[in-house]
Scaffold this motif. Structure first.
Motif, short mmCIF file in Angstrom:
data_model
loop_
_atom_site.label_atom_id
_atom_site.label_comp_id
_atom_site.label_asym_id
_atom_site.label_seq_id
_atom_site.Cartn_x
_atom_site.Cartn_y
_atom_site.Cartn_z
N LYS A 133 0.82 -1.21 0.00
CA LYS A 133 0.00 0.00 0.00
C LYS A 133 0.86 1.27 0.00
O LYS A 133 0.35 2.36 -0.21
N SER A 175 -7.97 0.44 3.66
CA SER A 175 -8.63 0.54 2.36
C SER A 175 -7.64 0.09 1.27
O SER A 175 -6.44 0.34 1.37
N ASN A 190 -6.27 0.86 -1.48
CA ASN A 190 -5.76 1.85 -2.43
C ASN A 190 -4.34 2.18 -2.02
O ASN A 190 -3.97 2.00 -0.85
N SER A 214 -10.13 5.91 -2.39
CA SER A 214 -10.50 4.58 -1.89
C SER A 214 -11.32 3.82 -2.93
O SER A 214 -12.03 4.42 -3.73
N GLU A 262 -15.78 5.31 4.17
CA GLU A 262 -15.18 4.54 5.24
C GLU A 262 -15.97 4.60 6.55
O GLU A 262 -16.75 5.52 6.79
N HIS A 276 -5.34 13.31 1.57
CA HIS A 276 -5.76 11.91 1.53
C HIS A 276 -6.70 11.74 0.36
O HIS A 276 -7.17 12.73 -0.19
#
Ligand code: TXA
Ligand code: MG
Length: 336
Positions: A55, A142, A144, A150, A179, A229
């Motif tokens: 990730k 997540s 991604n 995401s 989320e 983010h």
């Protein structure tokens, strides 16, 4: 952007195949009601390290442990505050993550040695069946690459991790689309919101009364509270008003429920024509992924109403737009 090639990534619905890889400390993308997770054995340091590596996530950002039962959580933690018990009784399985006092049950790599571990019981039948089959819980951030949008369906996962993981367990598009809400507890057991999410503050207050909002430390920001983010590669501007001057022409517009008559309709995505925030949540990441694949110069997103789920959605949009601030200044002029 893809990670290194090591596997011929397949997408399927076999719990057996997912379990097979996970038992060998490999990673599998799993469906949840919120977003897809990049899962690994939560008891295996080797698997946990792979999660961070694949990730490209900083090891300081702690992971959520996913399990299928409240009894298992009870066994893993030293103390379950009564407010946490109430919230879990009410919302689990569901998009609620609770931060509970750490017990030596988990490797320090799960939470970077913090005093709490995050737990969640996801509400997806395939993943619940997988968790019931395994003798260990799963860490699952997540699915991604760190900092990017995401994933809410297997194609989004493949975009980032084709070749980097052996298997994507296909549970269809995520039904919630944003989320989980992350909730900690202070010494008195009062819930503290660390991350706004699919369960609104109002819903939590209705079960346990007053809640507090985690505020970021000036010198040591709480994990999950980074200002950036969830970003597309394409510059993103979050703005109610259209810029007075735009220097590019290739623009996509994300709007809540109605087209802006001044703009070409085919450049606009409506998140929910009927004005439902739940539907908007289901469609937000999909819209960002879609526009990001179109080679646009700019994406302009209208803020959602600042109520209920709209607050969490606006939080994601703000974070997604944050790192584009400087570029945006060169692309358009926003007058007051
Ligand atoms: O809906 C979700 O929660 C998804 C699905 C896959 O379950 N998972 C997810 O994981 O969003 P991730 O890793 O992308 O986000 C977890 C958030 C991060 O912001 C992390 O910093 C925070 O939870 N977190 C985890 N453990 C924590 C802890 N012990 N203390 C404070 N924050 C924590
Ligand atoms: Mg994430």
């Amino acid at each position: 952007m893809t990670a290194m090639k090591q596997f011929d990534t397949t997408i399927g619905q076999s719990i057996e195949e997912a379990a097979h890889w996970l038992r060998q400390d490999e990673l599998v993308a799993i469906p949840t009601e919120t977003v897809y997770g990049l899962a690994g054995n939560a008891f295996s340091v080797k698997a946990i390290r792979k999660v961070f590596a694949v990730k490209k996530r900083p090891a300081t950002n702690p992971l959520i442990v996913h399990t299928d039962s409240l009894d298992k959580i009870r066994n893993w933690v030293g103390h379950l505050p009564s407010t946490a018990e109430k919230l879990l009784q009410h919302f689990a399985p569901g998009p609620l993550t609770v931060l509970l006092p750490r017990y030596p049950s988990f490797p320090a790599e799960v939470n970077n040695g913090r005093s709490t571990v995050a737990f969640r019981i996801p509400a997806h039948p395939l993943t619940l069946a997988l968790l019931a089959e395994l003798s260990f819980p799963l860490v699952a951030p997540s699915a991604n690459l760190f900092g990017t949008i995401s994933p809410t369906d297997p194609a989004h996962v493949l975009k980032n991790f084709s070749g980097a993981i052996p298997y994507i367990l296909d549970g269809g598009p995520c039904t919630v689309g944003i989320e989980s809400t992350v909730v900690g507890f202070n010494e008195e057991g009062v819930p503290v919101i660390y991350r706004q999410g699919a369960i609104t503050v109002g819903q939590i207050e209705a079960v346990v009364g007053r809640v507090l909002q985690k505020t970021a430390d000036a010198d040591k920001p709480a994990p999950g509270m980074l200002p950036y983010h969830y970003s597309p590669q394409t510059p993103l501007l979050m703005s109610e008003k259209m810029p007075s001057q735009v220097k590019v022409s290739n623009i996509g517009y994300i709007r809540f429920k109605s087209y802006d008559p001044a703009l070409p309709e085919e450049r606009q995505i409506l998140l929910s024509p009927e004005g439902s925030l739940a539907e908007a949540a289901r469609n937000l990441y999909k819209a960002l992924h879609y526009f990001d694949e179109q080679g646009l110069d700019l994406i302009i997103a209208e803020p959602l109403p600042e109520e209920g789920l709209g607050k969490a959605l606006n939080d994601r949009l703000q974070k997604a737009a944050f790192q584009h601030q400087n570029k945006i200044r060169g692309l358009c002029v926003i007058s007051d």
